[in-house]
Design a protein around this motif. Structure first.
Motif, PDB file in Angstrom:
ATOM      1  N   ASP A 177       0.832  -1.212   0.000  1.00  0.00           N
ATOM      2  CA  ASP A 177       0.000   0.000   0.000  1.00  0.00           C
ATOM      3  C   ASP A 177       0.864   1.258   0.000  1.00  0.00           C
ATOM      4  OD1 ASP A 177      -2.209  -1.611   0.045  1.00  0.00           O
ATOM      5  OD2 ASP A 177      -2.496  -1.500   2.213  1.00  0.00           O
ATOM      6  N   LYS A 178       1.954   1.218   0.733  1.00  0.00           N
ATOM      7  CA  LYS A 178       2.860   2.363   0.761  1.00  0.00           C
ATOM      8  C   LYS A 178       3.481   2.604  -0.612  1.00  0.00           C
ATOM      9  CE  LYS A 178       6.964   4.114   3.173  1.00  0.00           C
ATOM     10  NZ  LYS A 178       8.006   3.800   4.196  1.00  0.00           N
ATOM     11  N   ALA A 181       0.819   4.050  -2.926  1.00  0.00           N
ATOM     12  CA  ALA A 181       0.560   5.457  -2.607  1.00  0.00           C
ATOM     13  C   ALA A 181       1.684   6.350  -3.133  1.00  0.00           C
ATOM     14  CB  ALA A 181       0.406   5.620  -1.098  1.00  0.00           C
ATOM     15  N   GLU A 182       2.925   5.899  -3.022  1.00  0.00           N
ATOM     16  CA  GLU A 182       4.048   6.680  -3.538  1.00  0.00           C
ATOM     17  C   GLU A 182       3.972   6.803  -5.056  1.00  0.00           C
ATOM     18  OE1 GLU A 182       7.502   4.727  -2.146  1.00  0.00           O
ATOM     19  OE2 GLU A 182       7.324   5.455  -0.076  1.00  0.00           O
ATOM     20  N   GLU A 184       1.231   6.648  -6.926  1.00  0.00           N
ATOM     21  CA  GLU A 184       0.120   7.533  -7.279  1.00  0.00           C
ATOM     22  C   GLU A 184       0.478   8.996  -7.025  1.00  0.00           C
ATOM     23  OE1 GLU A 184      -3.186   6.185  -5.051  1.00  0.00           O
ATOM     24  OE2 GLU A 184      -3.622   4.467  -6.367  1.00  0.00           O
ATOM     25  N   ALA A 185       1.178   9.254  -5.918  1.00  0.00           N
ATOM     26  CA  ALA A 185       1.588  10.629  -5.639  1.00  0.00           C
ATOM     27  C   ALA A 185       2.568  11.129  -6.700  1.00  0.00           C
ATOM     28  CB  ALA A 185       2.213  10.703  -4.251  1.00  0.00           C
TER      29      ALA A 185
END
Length: 276
Positions: A177-178, A181-182, A184-185
C-alpha cells in the motif's frame, strides 16, 4: 577403514581429491566429497576468488553451509560457504527479508559448494584431509539430521503458524500500500508536466475516470451481450418471420404517410391571410 578410504580416493576423477566423511559415528559406509581448487580467470567470478576458494562436489542436501564451514575450519579461517544447485558464477545473496512461507524452495538433489578461505594456504591443507580417514561432520554439539529425524523435522517445519503468517501478510500489504501510494503521488505530481522533449504523458484519469467493474457488473454486461447476440441470430431466421417483418414495415410506412398528410393539411389551413 583406511583401505576403504584409499579406494574412494583412487576413484576420484582427475584433478579432484576424495574426502571421506560420516554424518554419524555408527555410519558404516562413508560419504565422499570431491574437492579441488576453484580455478577461473581473474574477474570472471568475483564472489569466489581464485587461489582462496575450494570447489566441493557431491554435497548432500542435508549438509548445509555451517556443516562445511566447521569441517574445513581446521585448515584455516573460512570466510563464507556458498552452496549452489550447479557450478557457475556467484549467485545473488538471499534477501534477509525473504518470505518464510512463500517461494520456499526445497532442495532434493546433491549440490556443489564453494568454500572461501581467508588465506590461500588453506586450500592445500584441505586436500591433505583425505589422509586422515573418514571425518565426522555430525557431532553432539552440532548434529546433522538425516533419515527419519530429518523427515520429522521437515514435517514439523512445514506446519504453518497462523499468527506468524498473518503478521507476514500484514507487513507485506503495508509495504505494498505504501508503494502504491508513492506511485500515485508521483503520477499526480507529474501529470500534465512535459518531459525533457516536450511530451506530456496522457493517462486514463480525468474528470470521469473509469470505475473498475465488479464481478456482478461483468456478469450483467455478459448477459446483455448474450441476449443481444441471440436476437440478432434469430431475427428473420424463418420464412414466416421474414414475411411478418415486411408486413409490419409496410404498415408503419402507411401509418406515417397518413400522419404526414394530416400534418400538411393543418399547415395549409394555418396559412390564411389575416390582416388584423
Amino acid at each position: 577403514m583406511a583401505a576403504a578410504t584409499g579406494r574412494a580416493a583412487g576413484a576420484a576423477p582427475a584433478g579432484y581429491t576424495a574426502l571421506a566423511v560420516k554424518f554419524a559415528e555408527r555410519q558404516r559406509s562413508p560419504h565422499c566429497l570431491l574437492v579441488k581448487e576453484h580455478q577461473v580467470r581473474d574477474g570472471t567470478d568475483t564472489a569466489h576468488p581464485p587461489r582462496r576458494t575450494l570447489f566441493v562436489l557431491n554435497v548432500p542436501p542435508y549438509c548445509g553451509p555451517d556443516s562445511l564451514s566447521r569441517l574445513f575450519s581446521c585448515c584455516g579461517h573460512v570466510q563464507y560457504v556458498d552452496i549452489c544447485d550447479k557450478p557457475g558464477p556467484g549467485q545473488k545473496k538471499k534477501d534477509k527479508s525473504a518470505s518464510k512461507f512463500f517461494d520456499h524452495k526445497t532442495q532434493k538433489g546433491f549440490q556443489v559448494a564453494y568454500v572461501v578461505f581467508r588465506k590461500p594456504a588453506a586450500i592445500q591443507a584441505a586436500k591433505t584431509l583425505s589422509q586422515q580417514g573418514p571425518l565426522l561432520i555430525s557431532t553432539e554439539s552440532h548434529p546433522v539430521k538425516t533419515g527419519i529425524s530429518k523427515w520429522i523435522a521437515s514435517y514439523e517445519a512445514s506446519i504453518v503458524d497462523p499468527k506468524e503468517l498473518k503478521a507476514e501478510v500484514d507487513a507485506y500489504m503495508q509495504d505494498y500500500d505504501k508503494k502504491v501510494a508513492e506511485e500515485e503521488a508521483k503520477a499526480a505530481k507529474e501529470e500534465g508536466v512535459p518531459d525533457e522533449e516536450g511530451w506530456v504523458k496522457v493517462t486514463r484519469k480525468g474528470r470521469k475516470p473509469g470505475l473498475p467493474r465488479t464481478e456482478a457488473a461483468n456478469l450483467r454486461v455478459l448477459e446483455k451481450e448474450k441476449q443481444k447476440r441471440a436476437r440478432k441470430e434469430l431475427l428473420n431466421f424463418y420464412a414466416w418471420q421474414h414475411r411478418e417483418t415486411k408486413r409490419e414495415h409496410i404498415a408503419q410506412l402507411r401509418k406515417k404517410f397518413e400522419e404526414d398528410k394530416q400534418r400538411i393539411a393543418l399547415m395549409r389551413a394555418q396559412r390564411k391571410f389575416r390582416p388584423y
